[in-house]
Design a protein around this motif. Structure first.
Motif, PDB file in Angstrom:
ATOM      1  N   ALA A  72       4.633   5.366  -4.795  1.00 58.06           N
ATOM      2  CA  ALA A  72       4.157   4.589  -3.644  1.00 58.06           C
ATOM      3  C   ALA A  72       5.107   3.439  -3.334  1.00 58.06           C
ATOM      4  N   ILE A  73       5.605   2.772  -4.369  1.00 64.53           N
ATOM      5  CA  ILE A  73       6.594   1.705  -4.156  1.00 64.53           C
ATOM      6  C   ILE A  73       7.825   2.267  -3.459  1.00 64.53           C
ATOM      7  N   GLY A  74       8.259   3.458  -3.887  1.00 66.74           N
ATOM      8  CA  GLY A  74       9.437   4.070  -3.273  1.00 66.74           C
ATOM      9  C   GLY A  74       9.278   4.288  -1.785  1.00 66.74           C
ATOM     10  N   ALA A  75       8.104   4.786  -1.378  1.00 69.04           N
ATOM     11  CA  ALA A  75       7.855   5.019   0.046  1.00 69.04           C
ATOM     12  C   ALA A  75       7.920   3.716   0.835  1.00 69.04           C
ATOM     13  N   VAL A  76       7.307   2.673   0.294  1.00 70.91           N
ATOM     14  CA  VAL A  76       7.283   1.379   0.975  1.00 70.91           C
ATOM     15  C   VAL A  76       8.677   0.762   1.006  1.00 70.91           C
ATOM     16  N   ASN A  79      -4.470  -0.740  -1.134  1.00 66.85           N
ATOM     17  CA  ASN A  79      -5.236  -1.699  -1.933  1.00 66.85           C
ATOM     18  C   ASN A  79      -4.426  -2.466  -2.967  1.00 66.85           C
ATOM     19  N   GLU A  80      -3.249  -1.961  -3.350  1.00 66.91           N
ATOM     20  CA  GLU A  80      -2.451  -2.633  -4.365  1.00 66.91           C
ATOM     21  C   GLU A  80      -1.114  -3.145  -3.853  1.00 66.91           C
ATOM     22  N   ILE A  81      -0.619  -2.562  -2.783  1.00 68.48           N
ATOM     23  CA  ILE A  81       0.715  -2.906  -2.289  1.00 68.48           C
ATOM     24  C   ILE A  81       0.659  -3.723  -1.007  1.00 68.48           C
ATOM     25  N   ALA A  82      -0.235  -3.384  -0.095  1.00 66.25           N
ATOM     26  CA  ALA A  82      -0.275  -4.050   1.212  1.00 66.25           C
ATOM     27  C   ALA A  82      -0.457  -5.560   1.085  1.00 66.25           C
ATOM     28  N   ASP A  83      -1.296  -6.004   0.152  1.00 61.84           N
ATOM     29  CA  ASP A  83      -1.545  -7.443   0.047  1.00 61.84           C
ATOM     30  C   ASP A  83      -0.322  -8.202  -0.454  1.00 61.84           C
ATOM     31  N   ILE A  84       0.578  -7.511  -1.179  1.00 63.38           N
ATOM     32  CA  ILE A  84       1.834  -8.135  -1.586  1.00 63.38           C
ATOM     33  C   ILE A  84       2.808  -8.194  -0.417  1.00 63.38           C
ATOM     34  N   LEU A  85       2.802  -7.162   0.407  1.00 69.39           N
ATOM     35  CA  LEU A  85       3.783  -7.066   1.499  1.00 69.39           C
ATOM     36  C   LEU A  85       3.453  -7.959   2.688  1.00 69.39           C
ATOM     37  N   MET A 140      11.703 -13.154   9.382  1.00 68.21           N
ATOM     38  CA  MET A 140      10.934 -12.043   9.939  1.00 68.21           C
ATOM     39  C   MET A 140       9.901 -11.592   8.924  1.00 68.21           C
ATOM     40  N   GLN A 141       8.620 -11.656   9.271  1.00 71.42           N
ATOM     41  CA  GLN A 141       7.556 -11.347   8.330  1.00 71.42           C
ATOM     42  C   GLN A 141       6.964  -9.961   8.568  1.00 71.42           C
ATOM     43  N   ILE A 142       6.573  -9.320   7.474  1.00 72.11           N
ATOM     44  CA  ILE A 142       5.851  -8.055   7.554  1.00 72.11           C
ATOM     45  C   ILE A 142       4.409  -8.362   7.936  1.00 72.11           C
ATOM     46  N   THR A 143       3.920  -7.685   8.961  1.00 71.41           N
ATOM     47  CA  THR A 143       2.557  -7.948   9.436  1.00 71.41           C
ATOM     48  C   THR A 143       1.574  -6.821   9.147  1.00 71.41           C
ATOM     49  N   ASP A 144       2.079  -5.596   8.926  1.00 68.98           N
ATOM     50  CA  ASP A 144       1.150  -4.485   8.700  1.00 68.98           C
ATOM     51  C   ASP A 144       1.887  -3.321   8.064  1.00 68.98           C
ATOM     52  N   ILE A 145       1.150  -2.543   7.268  1.00 67.78           N
ATOM     53  CA  ILE A 145       1.687  -1.297   6.727  1.00 67.78           C
ATOM     54  C   ILE A 145       0.562  -0.276   6.692  1.00 67.78           C
ATOM     55  N   ALA A 146       0.870   0.954   7.091  1.00 66.03           N
ATOM     56  CA  ALA A 146      -0.121   2.029   7.123  1.00 66.03           C
ATOM     57  C   ALA A 146       0.505   3.289   6.544  1.00 66.03           C
ATOM     58  N   VAL A 147      -0.347   4.176   6.018  1.00 63.66           N
ATOM     59  CA  VAL A 147       0.150   5.399   5.383  1.00 63.66           C
ATOM     60  C   VAL A 147      -0.682   6.588   5.833  1.00 63.66           C
ATOM     61  N   THR A 148       0.010   7.710   6.092  1.00 66.11           N
ATOM     62  CA  THR A 148      -0.637   8.964   6.459  1.00 66.11           C
ATOM     63  C   THR A 148      -0.063  10.086   5.604  1.00 66.11           C
ATOM     64  N   PRO A 149      -0.872  10.734   4.759  1.00 67.10           N
ATOM     65  CA  PRO A 149      -0.380  11.910   4.034  1.00 67.10           C
ATOM     66  C   PRO A 149      -0.330  13.117   4.964  1.00 67.10           C
ATOM     67  N   VAL A 150       0.762  13.868   4.871  1.00 65.08           N
ATOM     68  CA  VAL A 150       0.970  15.037   5.729  1.00 65.08           C
ATOM     69  C   VAL A 150       1.253  16.242   4.836  1.00 65.08           C
ATOM     70  N   VAL A 151       0.567  17.354   5.094  1.00 68.34           N
ATOM     71  CA  VAL A 151       0.758  18.573   4.319  1.00 68.34           C
ATOM     72  C   VAL A 151       0.852  19.753   5.282  1.00 68.34           C
ATOM     73  N   ILE A 152       1.919  20.551   5.121  1.00 69.25           N
ATOM     74  CA  ILE A 152       2.158  21.694   6.004  1.00 69.25           C
ATOM     75  C   ILE A 152       2.199  22.974   5.181  1.00 69.25           C
ATOM     76  N   PRO A 153       1.354  23.948   5.451  1.00 66.93           N
ATOM     77  CA  PRO A 153       1.454  25.241   4.754  1.00 66.93           C
ATOM     78  C   PRO A 153       2.765  25.934   5.132  1.00 66.93           C
ATOM     79  N   MET A 154       3.367  26.610   4.160  1.00 66.76           N
ATOM     80  CA  MET A 154       4.609  27.339   4.411  1.00 66.76           C
ATOM     81  C   MET A 154       4.341  28.839   4.455  1.00 66.76           C
ATOM     82  N   GLU A 155       5.112  29.518   5.253  1.00 68.86           N
ATOM     83  CA  GLU A 155       4.982  30.969   5.310  1.00 68.86           C
ATOM     84  C   GLU A 155       5.558  31.616   4.056  1.00 68.86           C
ATOM     85  N   ALA A 156       6.612  30.998   3.504  1.00 60.88           N
ATOM     86  CA  ALA A 156       7.271  31.551   2.320  1.00 60.88           C
ATOM     87  C   ALA A 156       6.849  30.770   1.082  1.00 60.88           C
TER      88      ALA A 156
END
Length: 378
Positions: free
Chosen positions: A110-114, A68-74, A1-17
């Protein structure tokens, strides 16, 4: 089973506290959302890490590292050759030289997330929850809240009300923030919690490297009267290894550290230096579950326990899979919209215990609408 794609989205949520610890404060909760796909239709969609809580300016670099550094390895690799892939990714980190320590740590982040995404995909491919793939030692784990933060005008009564709310949420205790006041003042806060909540309420204390060595020793000796499970990152960062060893030698409270480490080898240093009783390595910071499990095996061989810094979605699987695992950490709903709002159908938490999900991989679904609403525009 081969990896064909990887994408990343940064998410930031303001907190009330606003969160105020001994050495930091934050107003946002952030994470990276990773989507990994294979040629056999397996799709992983996970989140990882908290560096964007306080360092929004690092989002560009994290995304760049993955694209740019991880996707081409994966892409094109066999999903199941995870150790070889992890080694290849760590090898690429050598491009960052000694003066680029911060960039190195971000690259390992970044490696950890992947790595989490790859393991989630493996679990889905074989139709097994990760904790079962990794050893299946138990199917439920204790859970405690990270809390007791400092705040302007906060009283002891406010602190006790917070602890009571944790029990109402099914959470069995607290990792109490200390180190931002004198040891005497922090011991007053600790004593009030123990008296109000009783002996069955789990308490650990986390100084976030806020005390000088002698202050940490004073606090540890006083805290021994209140049956705390551990004392985390007790001393200032520049003296932490020798300092933690001193705290262990001059008190009876177990010492915990590891969340500030980013490699297996640095955790070996904690063990060899007699600095810790418990290692709370964070898989999202330190290269993923592949790295964390190496440390857990090493720790077990030396009689050292494992905890995990935050990230309950992955820590529950890691801690449930091994015999030397401790409790999962979470936050109050006001402090963590990622866990409490971005995740659909969280695991059951009752009577201080989290029950692991039966679904394959991490076993949690993310709310795509929530992600879209809070995606960081780069």
């Amino acid at each position: 089973m081969q990896i064909t794609d990887i994408a990343v989205t940064p998410v930031v949520i303001p907190m009330e506290a606003e969160i105020k610890g001994s050495s930091y404060q934050k107003e946002n909760r952030g994470t990276l959302v990773i989507t990994l796909e294979t040629d056999e239709g397996v799709i992983s969609r996970i989140h990882s890490g908290d560096v964007l809580d306080t360092e929004l300016d690092k989002a560009d670099q994290l995304v760049s590292f993955i694209e740019n550094e991880i996707a081409d390895i994966l892409v094109g690799r066999d999903l199941f050759r995870i150790e070889a892939t992890w080694e290849a990714l760590m090898e690429r980190s050598r491009k960052l030289f000694a003066y680029q320590t911060g960039e190195r740590q971000l690259f390992v982040h970044a490696i950890g997330a992947v790595d989490i995404a790859m393991w989630d995909a493996i679990g889905k491919a074989v139709d097994k929850p990760l904790y079962q793939l990794w050893g299946g030692y138990r199917d439920e784990v204790p859970i405690a809240a990270i809390g007791g933060y400092y705040g302007d005008g906060r009283t002891i009564d406010d602190l006790i009300d917070e602890m009571v709310e944790y029990t109402e949420l099914g959470i069995g205790g607290v990792k109490l923030k200390v180190g931002g006041r004198t040891p005497e003042r922090d011991l007053e806060r600790l004593a009030a919690i123990r008296e109000a909540m009783g002996e069955d309420f789990f308490i650990a204390c986390d100084a976030n490297q806020g005390y000088e060595v002698e202050e940490a020793v004073d606090f540890a000796r006083g805290a021994a009267d209140y049956d705390i499970d551990w004392f985390e990152e007790p001393v200032v960062w520049h003296d932490q290894y020798a300092g933690m060893r001193t705290v262990r030698q001059r008190s009876t409270v177990p010492v915990t550290a590891g969340q500030s480490e980013s490699t297996v080898e640095s955790c070996r240093r904690l063990i060899e230096g007699d600095a810790v009783d418990i290692i709370n390595l964070d898989a999202s910071i330190a290269g993923g579950p592949t790295a964390w499990r190496k440390v857990a095996a090493m720790a077990d061989a030396f009689g050292v326990a494992m905890a995990h810094h935050e990230e309950p979605h992955i820590s529950m699987h890691l801690l449930a899979s091994i015999p030397n695992g401790r409790c999962v950490e979470c936050f109050h709903p006001d402090f963590d919209p990622v866990w409490h709002e971005m995740i659909v159908d969280k695991p059951t938490v009752e009577d201080g215990t989290l029950t692991l999900p039966d679904q394959p991989g991490i076993g949690l679904e993310l709310d795509d609408g929530f992600i879209k609403e809070h995606a960081l525009e780069l």
